[in-house]
Scaffold this motif. Structure first.
Motif, short mmCIF file in Angstrom:
data_model
loop_
_atom_site.label_atom_id
_atom_site.label_comp_id
_atom_site.label_asym_id
_atom_site.label_seq_id
_atom_site.Cartn_x
_atom_site.Cartn_y
_atom_site.Cartn_z
N ARG A 103 0.81 -1.13 -0.10
CA ARG A 103 -0.08 -0.09 0.18
C ARG A 103 0.83 1.02 -0.09
O ARG A 103 0.39 2.32 -0.72
CB ARG A 103 -0.97 0.22 1.40
CG ARG A 103 -2.06 -0.90 1.18
CD ARG A 103 -3.24 -0.66 2.12
NE ARG A 103 -3.62 0.63 1.90
CZ ARG A 103 -4.51 1.38 2.73
NH1 ARG A 103 -5.10 0.63 3.89
NH2 ARG A 103 -4.86 2.48 2.74
N ALA A 104 1.77 1.24 0.81
CA ALA A 104 2.80 2.37 0.67
C ALA A 104 3.29 2.90 -0.36
O ALA A 104 3.39 3.81 -0.77
CB ALA A 104 3.93 2.28 1.77
N MET A 121 3.55 5.94 -5.70
CA MET A 121 3.46 5.82 -7.17
C MET A 121 2.27 6.81 -7.54
O MET A 121 2.44 7.65 -8.57
CB MET A 121 3.12 4.35 -7.82
CG MET A 121 4.47 3.63 -7.51
SD MET A 121 4.19 1.84 -8.01
CE MET A 121 3.82 2.20 -9.79
N GLU A 122 1.23 6.73 -6.83
CA GLU A 122 -0.02 7.58 -7.32
C GLU A 122 0.43 9.07 -7.07
O GLU A 122 -0.03 10.03 -7.95
CB GLU A 122 -1.29 7.46 -6.38
CG GLU A 122 -1.83 5.96 -6.92
CD GLU A 122 -3.06 5.39 -5.89
OE1 GLU A 122 -3.43 6.11 -5.02
OE2 GLU A 122 -3.60 4.44 -6.14
N LYS A 166 2.49 10.40 -10.05
CA LYS A 166 1.74 10.53 -11.37
C LYS A 166 0.87 12.10 -11.26
O LYS A 166 0.95 12.76 -12.15
CB LYS A 166 0.85 9.45 -11.61
CG LYS A 166 1.66 8.15 -11.89
CD LYS A 166 0.43 7.15 -12.08
CE LYS A 166 1.17 5.70 -12.53
NZ LYS A 166 0.14 4.71 -13.04
N LEU A 167 0.46 12.43 -10.20
CA LEU A 167 -0.20 13.55 -9.89
C LEU A 167 0.52 14.62 -10.01
O LEU A 167 0.27 15.91 -10.50
CB LEU A 167 -0.93 13.53 -8.57
CG LEU A 167 -2.37 12.78 -8.45
CD1 LEU A 167 -2.74 12.47 -7.02
CD2 LEU A 167 -3.52 13.00 -9.44
N SER A 168 1.86 14.76 -9.45
CA SER A 168 2.69 15.85 -9.68
C SER A 168 3.42 15.99 -10.78
O SER A 168 3.59 16.96 -11.35
CB SER A 168 3.73 15.53 -8.60
OG SER A 168 4.55 14.28 -8.82
#
Length: 299
Positions: free
Chosen positions: A287-288, A293-294, A297-299
């Motif tokens: 989970r960490a 990774m998410e 991607k947002l940045s």
């Protein structure tokens, strides 16, 4: 150097002791022969004759002043030496004795220079404190003292380096440890006396089928004395043993079914707990990593 086994201050009931001569390379010189501890002496018929041996005449050798009676004969070198030992005299030059000179006693001793020996077997003794030892020379009693005759050796130094392959007091049982097995001591001085003080503990071992083995365990303390420390100093390897008043009992037992079931449950529970910890560690780690990774991607 030829070592002889002597049992002193303890009455030997039965024995099965063998000695093998070894050369300087450790090879056997001749076949092993049994020792004669407490063996009865063979009484030879008296052969009366004075002077030199003639044809068809019996021989009665002189004991050179060590005779205990007028008709005593010493027909070989060993009998002369034995007569001297009984008198407490020192045989300083064996080559001056006719019997020893004729038998080549000095030459035989010189040929054995540098030799060792291998001694093995069993002793059966009374259950009292005592000792047995390995020392050069022949033992004899004088004035209630145990002495060794070292006059037959053409040297004042004796190398008593030794290896104890196995020493036990009784039958072997599972898990038994003999502290003197494979012990090696190399002498670095001209003369040395090794002493092993042994405390023997009676032991009874009972196996799973109820069969008993009555035997002994022991502990040991070592002591080494170097050099010549007076007339009581004797080069050799001495084992002094004493019996403990405490008896130790070992017994094998099969666990009950309930005990077995409890152990199985404990093992299963332990495996389940470890599996849960590993699963939790993998889950939270996954989970960490996924969260990082998410965010990337947002940045």
């Amino acid at each position: 150097m030829v070592l002889l086994i002597c049992a002193s201050f303890v009455r030997v009931q039965r024995h099965n002791i063998f000695k093998k001569r070894l050369d300087v390379h450790g090879k056997v010189v001749n076949a092993p022969k049994p020792d004669a501890i407490n063996a009865p002496k063979v009484q030879k018929p008296l052969q009366k004759h004075g002077g030199r041996l003639e044809h068809n005449e019996t021989y009665c050798g002189s004991c050179f002043g060590a005779e205990s009676s007028d008709d005593e004969c010493c027909n070989n070198c060993e009998e002369v030496r034995e007569a001297y030992r009984k008198k407490g005299w020192a045989l300083t030059n064996a080559d001056l004795i006719d019997q020893c000179h004729r038998e080549g006693f000095i030459e035989r001793v010189k040929e054995e220079a540098g030799e060792g020996c291998n001694i093995y077997g069993k002793l059966e003794v009374n259950k009292v404190a005592g000792n047995f030892h390995f020392a050069p020379g022949k033992s004899f009693q004088q004035s209630a003292m145990h002495l060794l005759d070292l006059m037959g050796f053409i040297t004042d130094s004796f190398n008593v380096s030794h290896t104890i392959n196995e020493l036990s007091f009784g039958a072997h049982f599972p898990g038994a440890v003999n502290p003197l097995d494979k012990v090696t001591n190399i002498q670095k001085d001209l003369n040395g006396m090794y002493q092993y003080f042994i405390k023997v503990v009676p032991t009874v071992y009972t196996d799973i089928k109820g069969r008993k083995i009555s035997t002994n365990q022991f502990s040991v303390t070592e002591h080494y004395t170097a050099g010549d420390h007076g007339p009581r100093f004797v080069p050799g390897v001495f084992f002094f043993y004493d019996l403990s008043p405490i008896k130790v009992k070992f017994s094998e037992e099969r666990p009950s079914f309930l005990h077995f079931l409890t152990n199985v449950c404990a093992i299963v529970g332990g495996v389940y707990s470890i599996a849960g910890i590993i699963d939790s560690f993998v889950y939270h780690g996954h989970r960490a990593i996924k969260k990082k990774m998410e965010l990337g991607k947002l940045s």
